[in-house]
Scaffold this motif. Structure first.
Motif, PDB file in Angstrom:
ATOM      1  N   LYS A  65       0.839  -1.204   0.000  1.00 19.54           N
ATOM      2  CA  LYS A  65       0.000   0.000   0.000  1.00 19.54           C
ATOM      3  C   LYS A  65       0.882   1.265   0.000  1.00 19.54           C
ATOM      4  N   ILE A  66       1.908   1.283   0.806  1.00 18.41           N
ATOM      5  CA  ILE A  66       2.815   2.444   0.839  1.00 18.41           C
ATOM      6  C   ILE A  66       3.362   2.702  -0.558  1.00 18.41           C
ATOM      7  N   LYS A  67       3.784   1.614  -1.186  1.00 16.51           N
ATOM      8  CA  LYS A  67       4.412   1.704  -2.513  1.00 16.51           C
ATOM      9  C   LYS A  67       3.476   2.280  -3.571  1.00 16.51           C
ATOM     10  N   GLU A  68       2.176   2.155  -3.348  1.00 16.21           N
ATOM     11  CA  GLU A  68       1.220   2.720  -4.304  1.00 16.21           C
ATOM     12  C   GLU A  68       1.315   4.239  -4.336  1.00 16.21           C
ATOM     13  N   PHE A  69       1.768   4.827  -3.230  1.00 16.96           N
ATOM     14  CA  PHE A  69       1.676   6.283  -3.110  1.00 16.96           C
ATOM     15  C   PHE A  69       3.006   7.014  -3.061  1.00 16.96           C
ATOM     16  N   THR A  70       4.108   6.297  -3.098  1.00 17.38           N
ATOM     17  CA  THR A  70       5.386   7.012  -2.997  1.00 17.38           C
ATOM     18  C   THR A  70       6.526   6.304  -3.722  1.00 17.38           C
ATOM     19  N   GLU A  71       7.515   7.131  -4.060  1.00 17.45           N
ATOM     20  CA  GLU A  71       8.741   6.613  -4.676  1.00 17.45           C
ATOM     21  C   GLU A  71       9.845   6.471  -3.619  1.00 17.45           C
ATOM     22  N   ILE A  72       9.566   6.963  -2.416  1.00 16.98           N
ATOM     23  CA  ILE A  72      10.586   6.903  -1.357  1.00 16.98           C
ATOM     24  C   ILE A  72      10.866   5.432  -1.028  1.00 16.98           C
ATOM     25  N   PRO A  73      12.146   5.046  -0.994  1.00 18.29           N
ATOM     26  CA  PRO A  73      12.456   3.639  -0.711  1.00 18.29           C
ATOM     27  C   PRO A  73      11.947   3.193   0.665  1.00 18.29           C
ATOM     28  N   VAL A  74      11.450   1.976   0.698  1.00 16.61           N
ATOM     29  CA  VAL A  74      10.948   1.396   1.948  1.00 16.61           C
ATOM     30  C   VAL A  74      11.963   0.378   2.461  1.00 16.61           C
ATOM     31  N   ILE A  75      12.373   0.585   3.693  1.00 18.03           N
ATOM     32  CA  ILE A  75      13.355  -0.312   4.312  1.00 18.03           C
ATOM     33  C   ILE A  75      12.702  -1.017   5.495  1.00 18.03           C
ATOM     34  N   LEU A  76      12.764  -2.330   5.481  1.00 20.37           N
ATOM     35  CA  LEU A  76      12.187  -3.083   6.599  1.00 20.37           C
ATOM     36  C   LEU A  76      13.087  -2.979   7.816  1.00 20.37           C
ATOM     37  N   PHE A  77      12.427  -2.830   8.947  1.00 18.62           N
ATOM     38  CA  PHE A  77      13.114  -2.714  10.227  1.00 18.62           C
ATOM     39  C   PHE A  77      12.399  -3.709  11.149  1.00 18.62           C
ATOM     40  N   PRO A  78      12.636  -4.978  10.888  1.00 18.30           N
ATOM     41  CA  PRO A  78      11.758  -6.007  11.453  1.00 18.30           C
ATOM     42  C   PRO A  78      12.084  -6.365  12.904  1.00 18.30           C
ATOM     43  N   GLY A  79      11.036  -6.546  13.669  1.00 23.45           N
ATOM     44  CA  GLY A  79      11.186  -7.024  15.032  1.00 23.45           C
ATOM     45  C   GLY A  79      11.207  -8.540  15.053  1.00 23.45           C
ATOM     46  N   ASP A  80      10.824  -9.113  13.920  1.00 17.40           N
ATOM     47  CA  ASP A  80      10.716 -10.563  13.841  1.00 17.40           C
ATOM     48  C   ASP A  80      10.806 -10.958  12.361  1.00 17.40           C
ATOM     49  N   PHE A  81      11.361 -12.142  12.086  1.00 16.87           N
ATOM     50  CA  PHE A  81      11.564 -12.524  10.680  1.00 16.87           C
ATOM     51  C   PHE A  81      10.247 -12.656   9.910  1.00 16.87           C
ATOM     52  N   SER A  82       9.141 -12.831  10.630  1.00 10.12           N
ATOM     53  CA  SER A  82       7.836 -12.962   9.965  1.00 10.12           C
ATOM     54  C   SER A  82       7.421 -11.649   9.294  1.00 10.12           C
ATOM     55  N   LEU A 105      20.421 -12.423  18.417  1.00  9.77           N
ATOM     56  CA  LEU A 105      21.800 -12.307  17.928  1.00  9.77           C
ATOM     57  C   LEU A 105      21.972 -13.129  16.656  1.00  9.77           C
ATOM     58  N   ILE A 106      21.321 -14.321  16.624  1.00  7.07           N
ATOM     59  CA  ILE A 106      21.548 -15.201  15.471  1.00  7.07           C
ATOM     60  C   ILE A 106      20.344 -16.066  15.058  1.00  7.07           C
ATOM     61  N   GLU A 107      19.453 -16.407  16.016  1.00  2.00           N
ATOM     62  CA  GLU A 107      18.360 -17.327  15.669  1.00  2.00           C
ATOM     63  C   GLU A 107      17.393 -16.735  14.634  1.00  2.00           C
ATOM     64  N   GLN A 108      16.956 -15.517  14.887  1.00  2.00           N
ATOM     65  CA  GLN A 108      16.031 -14.865  13.956  1.00  2.00           C
ATOM     66  C   GLN A 108      16.646 -14.758  12.557  1.00  2.00           C
ATOM     67  N   GLN A 109      17.935 -14.504  12.541  1.00  2.00           N
ATOM     68  CA  GLN A 109      18.642 -14.338  11.265  1.00  2.00           C
ATOM     69  C   GLN A 109      18.626 -15.660  10.487  1.00  2.00           C
ATOM     70  N   ILE A 110      18.839 -16.754  11.214  1.00  2.00           N
ATOM     71  CA  ILE A 110      18.808 -18.071  10.562  1.00  2.00           C
ATOM     72  C   ILE A 110      17.406 -18.352  10.023  1.00  2.00           C
ATOM     73  N   LYS A 111      16.400 -18.034  10.835  1.00  2.83           N
ATOM     74  CA  LYS A 111      15.021 -18.293  10.411  1.00  2.83           C
ATOM     75  C   LYS A 111      14.637 -17.493   9.172  1.00  2.83           C
ATOM     76  N   SER A 112      15.325 -16.373   8.954  1.00  2.00           N
ATOM     77  CA  SER A 112      14.948 -15.537   7.811  1.00  2.00           C
ATOM     78  C   SER A 112      15.590 -15.998   6.499  1.00  2.00           C
ATOM     79  N   VAL A 113      16.551 -16.894   6.600  1.00  2.00           N
ATOM     80  CA  VAL A 113      17.289 -17.291   5.395  1.00  2.00           C
ATOM     81  C   VAL A 113      16.413 -17.935   4.315  1.00  2.00           C
ATOM     82  N   PRO A 114      15.525 -18.880   4.647  1.00  2.00           N
ATOM     83  CA  PRO A 114      14.706 -19.466   3.562  1.00  2.00           C
ATOM     84  C   PRO A 114      13.962 -18.391   2.764  1.00  2.00           C
ATOM     85  N   PHE A 115      13.496 -17.364   3.452  1.00  2.00           N
ATOM     86  CA  PHE A 115      12.818 -16.284   2.739  1.00  2.00           C
ATOM     87  C   PHE A 115      13.815 -15.463   1.920  1.00  2.00           C
ATOM     88  N   LEU A 116      14.882 -15.036   2.567  1.00  2.00           N
ATOM     89  CA  LEU A 116      15.818 -14.116   1.902  1.00  2.00           C
ATOM     90  C   LEU A 116      16.542 -14.752   0.721  1.00  2.00           C
TER      91      LEU A 116
END
Ligand code: 1GP
Length: 239
Positions: A65-82, A105-116
């Motif tokens: 939805k944000i992207k529909e209205f702006t060209e400003i880059p969107v950067i995720l700042f996630p509290g959780d890999f979900s 420190l490392i668990e969330q990062q590992i969980k995000s790998v299949p997505f990334l």
């Protein structure tokens, strides 16, 4: 590495950057258009999206939805890999270096790998330091870590520099959303003088003076969430 490069080039030039943080848990989809309109009118470099406690699956449609209205880059700042979504331009790949909770420190990062692995969004390795903001913030609660005291300047500097040695491309000094005490100027100065990589500062910044001070003492990018949430005309005051 378009976004990281952009941040680095601006750091070299001494041009300071501003980011507005939008929390999908606090801003409903139907308010996005009017909110983005306010952001588009001002000199905002990035929109950060994230929160400590965002419900599963909503970040995707939120960013779209944000992207529909702006060209400003969107950067995720996630509290959780979900909270990861391909609709964003980049993700701050955070490691909570101030804390001693392996989950952040490392668990969330590992969980995000299949997505990334399947994603083309830019990944920005970020050392994240939680500094005491004078109140228990949600980052603190959710991460179950103790923030570093503002009086421990050496520890803060050494933690940030360890982050750079580990290969982080950015260091983020965080007082926590809604902090009563912002990250102090002496801390910002000491950390920025000891780093070669860009420095992000956020948490509790509510006035033009505080923003200017953060820049003056060495922040390359400042993040504002609550002050804008509470007053959508906040950015006008910065003109
Ligand atoms: C970004 O969490 C901060 O680092 C945002 O803090 O909501 O207090 O501006 P505020």
């Amino acid at each position: 590495n378009k976004i990281l490069e952009h941040i680095k080039i601006n750091k070299e030039k001494g041009k300071k950057l501003l980011s507005i943080l939008l929390d999908p848990d606090k801003l409903s989809l139907d308010k996005i258009q009017s909110t983005i309109k306010k952001i588009n009118q001002q000199k905002v470099d990035f929109i950060f999206v994230g929160g400590s406690d965002v419900k599963n699956g909503i970040t995707d449609s939120f960013v779209k939805k944000i992207k529909e209205f702006t060209e400003i880059p969107v950067i995720l700042f996630p509290g959780d890999f979900s909270q990861l979504t391909n609709n964003a331009d980049a993700v701050l790949f955070l490691s909570l270096l101030s804390g001693r909770n392996p989950e952040f420190l490392i668990e969330q990062q590992i969980k995000s790998v299949p997505f990334l692995k399947e994603s083309s969004i830019e990944i920005i390795p970020t050392g994240y330091l939680l500094i005491d903001g004078g109140v228990e913030t949600s980052v603190q609660k959710v991460s179950e870590t103790t923030p570093i005291s503002q009086s421990s300047i050496d520890l803060i500097v050494d933690t940030a520099v360890a982050g750079e040695y580990l290969g982080k491309q950015i260091i983020y000094l965080e007082a926590g959303s809604g902090a009563k005490k912002i990250v102090g100027k002496r801390i910002i100065k000491a950390v920025s003088e000891n780093l070669t990589i860009p420095l992000i500062v956020g948490g509790g910044i509510k006035t033009k003076e505080q923003l200017k001070q953060a820049y003056q003492y060495g922040a390359d990018l400042v993040v504002i969430g609550t002050a804008f949430e509470e007053n959508n005309n906040f950015l006008k005051n910065l003109e």
